[in-house]
Write a protein that holds these residues in place. Structure first.
Motif, PDB file in Angstrom:
ATOM      1  N   MET A   1       0.763  -1.160  -0.075  1.00 21.87           N
ATOM      2  CA  MET A   1      -0.173  -0.063   0.153  1.00 21.87           C
ATOM      3  C   MET A   1       1.040   1.132   0.020  1.00 21.87           C
ATOM      4  O   MET A   1       1.962   1.351   0.865  1.00 21.87           O
ATOM      5  CB  MET A   1      -0.852  -0.074   1.271  1.00 21.87           C
ATOM      6  N   ILE A   2       0.542   2.307  -0.895  1.00 20.07           N
ATOM      7  CA  ILE A   2       1.051   3.450  -0.756  1.00 20.07           C
ATOM      8  C   ILE A   2       0.127   4.646  -0.492  1.00 20.07           C
ATOM      9  O   ILE A   2      -0.707   4.730  -0.868  1.00 20.07           O
ATOM     10  CB  ILE A   2       1.594   3.755  -2.351  1.00 20.07           C
ATOM     11  N   ILE A   3       0.720   5.576   0.439  1.00 22.95           N
ATOM     12  CA  ILE A   3      -0.250   6.609   0.976  1.00 22.95           C
ATOM     13  C   ILE A   3       0.553   7.907   0.114  1.00 22.95           C
ATOM     14  O   ILE A   3       1.913   8.022   0.297  1.00 22.95           O
ATOM     15  CB  ILE A   3      -0.081   6.993   2.247  1.00 22.95           C
ATOM     16  N   ARG A   4      -0.217   8.504  -0.682  1.00 23.14           N
ATOM     17  CA  ARG A   4       0.389   9.806  -1.409  1.00 23.14           C
ATOM     18  C   ARG A   4      -0.789  10.623  -1.473  1.00 23.14           C
ATOM     19  O   ARG A   4      -1.970  10.856  -0.994  1.00 23.14           O
ATOM     20  CB  ARG A   4       0.722   9.148  -2.492  1.00 23.14           C
ATOM     21  N   ARG A   5      -0.303  11.891  -1.888  1.00 21.23           N
ATOM     22  CA  ARG A   5      -1.017  13.146  -2.198  1.00 21.23           C
ATOM     23  C   ARG A   5      -2.025  12.815  -3.280  1.00 21.23           C
ATOM     24  O   ARG A   5      -1.873  12.053  -3.995  1.00 21.23           O
ATOM     25  CB  ARG A   5      -0.440  14.542  -2.705  1.00 21.23           C
ATOM     26  N   GLU A   6      -3.197  13.411  -3.223  1.00 21.29           N
ATOM     27  CA  GLU A   6      -4.284  13.139  -4.155  1.00 21.29           C
ATOM     28  C   GLU A   6      -3.919  13.906  -5.324  1.00 21.29           C
ATOM     29  O   GLU A   6      -3.556  14.922  -5.055  1.00 21.29           O
ATOM     30  CB  GLU A   6      -5.691  13.696  -3.581  1.00 21.29           C
ATOM     31  N   LEU A   7      -4.117  13.225  -6.427  1.00 22.52           N
ATOM     32  CA  LEU A   7      -3.821  13.849  -7.790  1.00 22.52           C
ATOM     33  C   LEU A   7      -5.153  14.273  -8.505  1.00 22.52           C
ATOM     34  O   LEU A   7      -6.042  13.713  -8.329  1.00 22.52           O
ATOM     35  CB  LEU A   7      -2.879  13.008  -8.807  1.00 22.52           C
ATOM     36  N   PRO A   8      -5.095  15.509  -9.484  1.00 22.18           N
ATOM     37  CA  PRO A   8      -6.303  15.696 -10.210  1.00 22.18           C
ATOM     38  C   PRO A   8      -6.832  14.455 -10.757  1.00 22.18           C
ATOM     39  O   PRO A   8      -7.823  14.122 -10.783  1.00 22.18           O
ATOM     40  CB  PRO A   8      -5.575  16.817 -11.198  1.00 22.18           C
ATOM     41  N   SER A   9      -6.052  13.563 -11.217  1.00 22.54           N
ATOM     42  CA  SER A   9      -6.608  12.134 -11.939  1.00 22.54           C
ATOM     43  C   SER A   9      -7.156  11.320 -10.761  1.00 22.54           C
ATOM     44  O   SER A   9      -7.880  10.361 -11.323  1.00 22.54           O
ATOM     45  CB  SER A   9      -5.479  11.609 -12.590  1.00 22.54           C
ATOM     46  N   ASP A  10      -7.121  11.632  -9.636  1.00 21.93           N
ATOM     47  CA  ASP A  10      -7.842  10.625  -8.578  1.00 21.93           C
ATOM     48  C   ASP A  10      -9.238  11.018  -8.299  1.00 21.93           C
ATOM     49  O   ASP A  10      -9.855  10.406  -7.317  1.00 21.93           O
ATOM     50  CB  ASP A  10      -7.084  10.638  -7.194  1.00 21.93           C
ATOM     51  N   PRO A  40     -11.837  28.011  -0.263  1.00 20.45           N
ATOM     52  CA  PRO A  40     -10.346  28.405   0.137  1.00 20.45           C
ATOM     53  C   PRO A  40      -9.718  27.671   1.133  1.00 20.45           C
ATOM     54  O   PRO A  40      -8.861  27.675   1.288  1.00 20.45           O
ATOM     55  CB  PRO A  40     -10.893  29.894   0.447  1.00 20.45           C
ATOM     56  N   ALA A  41     -10.587  26.938   1.876  1.00 24.52           N
ATOM     57  CA  ALA A  41     -10.067  26.000   3.159  1.00 24.52           C
ATOM     58  C   ALA A  41      -9.480  25.006   2.733  1.00 24.52           C
ATOM     59  O   ALA A  41      -8.828  24.214   3.405  1.00 24.52           O
ATOM     60  CB  ALA A  41     -11.127  25.793   4.009  1.00 24.52           C
ATOM     61  N   TRP A  42      -9.517  24.488   1.419  1.00 22.37           N
ATOM     62  CA  TRP A  42      -8.846  23.440   0.818  1.00 22.37           C
ATOM     63  C   TRP A  42      -7.125  23.501   0.903  1.00 22.37           C
ATOM     64  O   TRP A  42      -6.847  24.600   0.797  1.00 22.37           O
ATOM     65  CB  TRP A  42      -9.097  23.317  -0.622  1.00 22.37           C
ATOM     66  N   ILE A  43      -6.722  22.275   1.463  1.00 18.53           N
ATOM     67  CA  ILE A  43      -5.320  22.304   1.572  1.00 18.53           C
ATOM     68  C   ILE A  43      -4.684  20.946   0.716  1.00 18.53           C
ATOM     69  O   ILE A  43      -5.026  19.879   1.241  1.00 18.53           O
ATOM     70  CB  ILE A  43      -4.752  22.351   2.970  1.00 18.53           C
ATOM     71  N   PRO A  44      -4.388  21.064  -0.560  1.00 17.14           N
ATOM     72  CA  PRO A  44      -4.031  20.061  -1.116  1.00 17.14           C
ATOM     73  C   PRO A  44      -3.020  19.057  -0.584  1.00 17.14           C
ATOM     74  O   PRO A  44      -3.043  17.796  -0.930  1.00 17.14           O
ATOM     75  CB  PRO A  44      -3.367  20.913  -2.689  1.00 17.14           C
ATOM     76  N   ALA A  45      -1.887  19.708   0.074  1.00 15.00           N
ATOM     77  CA  ALA A  45      -1.134  18.774   0.565  1.00 15.00           C
ATOM     78  C   ALA A  45      -1.520  17.945   1.384  1.00 15.00           C
ATOM     79  O   ALA A  45      -0.825  16.987   2.209  1.00 15.00           O
ATOM     80  CB  ALA A  45       0.075  19.616   1.426  1.00 15.00           C
ATOM     81  N   LEU A  46      -2.767  18.042   2.155  1.00 18.90           N
ATOM     82  CA  LEU A  46      -3.349  17.354   3.218  1.00 18.90           C
ATOM     83  C   LEU A  46      -4.783  16.419   2.538  1.00 18.90           C
ATOM     84  O   LEU A  46      -5.546  15.928   3.608  1.00 18.90           O
ATOM     85  CB  LEU A  46      -3.771  18.187   4.466  1.00 18.90           C
ATOM     86  N   SER A  47      -4.681  16.353   1.376  1.00 12.80           N
ATOM     87  CA  SER A  47      -5.729  15.358   0.775  1.00 12.80           C
ATOM     88  C   SER A  47      -4.818  14.171   0.220  1.00 12.80           C
ATOM     89  O   SER A  47      -4.351  14.251  -0.596  1.00 12.80           O
ATOM     90  CB  SER A  47      -6.469  16.251  -0.415  1.00 12.80           C
ATOM     91  N   LEU A  48      -5.021  12.956   1.014  1.00 10.82           N
ATOM     92  CA  LEU A  48      -4.210  11.976   0.832  1.00 10.82           C
ATOM     93  C   LEU A  48      -4.869  10.619   0.417  1.00 10.82           C
ATOM     94  O   LEU A  48      -6.158  10.632   0.894  1.00 10.82           O
ATOM     95  CB  LEU A  48      -3.379  11.645   2.181  1.00 10.82           C
TER      96      LEU A  48
END
Length: 167
Positions: A1-10, A40-48
């Motif tokens: 299993m890999i935990i990573r940041r969400e990508l636009p393709s996800d 505006p509250a969205w933090i891309p680095a914290l969507s995993l």
């Protein structure tokens, strides 16, 4: 299993996982994630995401929240595809997002959930650390996990990102 940041393709896969975890496409949580992405509250680095065999099987996110004047994080939702629940995916996502939040010098993460489940990650009733629930009826289900930069005090009522507060 890999935990990573969400990508636009996800995005579609995340929507499917969240819908499946919370009871189908009409569950409030799936459109909530889309609404949070646009806020505006969205933090891309914290969507995993948790990826297993090339498939997205889990997702967690934290967005900007506040307790009084203190900027902090609200965690919602944590979702794991039903066929892989109880296999450690949720725990791996939780540890990863808490570590990422701590690395960003966030003071705490707040959530609404089962105290028996979230205690294993260091969550305590929010009122124990001076944070009040947006709804007092939440009681011990509104919890906080303090992080390295947390400063104790009477911080006041927590406010999630607007899309969560509108639920």
């Amino acid at each position: 299993m890999i935990i990573r940041r969400e990508l636009p393709s996800d995005v579609a896969a995340v929507r499917d996982v969240v819908a499946a975890a919370f009871g189908g496409p009409h569950a409030a949580e799936a459109p909530l994630v889309d609404a949070l992405r646009a806020d505006p509250a969205w933090i891309p680095a914290l969507s995993l995401v948790a990826e297993l065999g090339g498939d997205v099987v889990g997702h967690v996110l934290c967005t900007r929240g506040h307790a009084g004047d203190v900027a902090a994080l609200g965690l919602a939702p944590l979702a794991v595809r039903p066929d892989v629940q109880r296999s450690g995916v949720g725990s791996a996502l939780m540890h990863a997002v808490l570590g990422a939040a701590d690395a960003r010098n966030e003071p705490f993460v707040a959530l609404l959930g089962d105290p028996d489940y979230y205690a294993r990650f260091g969550f305590v009733p929010a009122s124990d650390v001076g944070v009040l629930a947006p709804d007092p009826s939440w009681g011990v289900h509104f919890q906080v996990r303090t992080l390295y930069t947390f400063t104790p005090g009477d911080l006041g009522e927590f406010a999630y990102a607007p899309p969560i507060m509108r639920l």
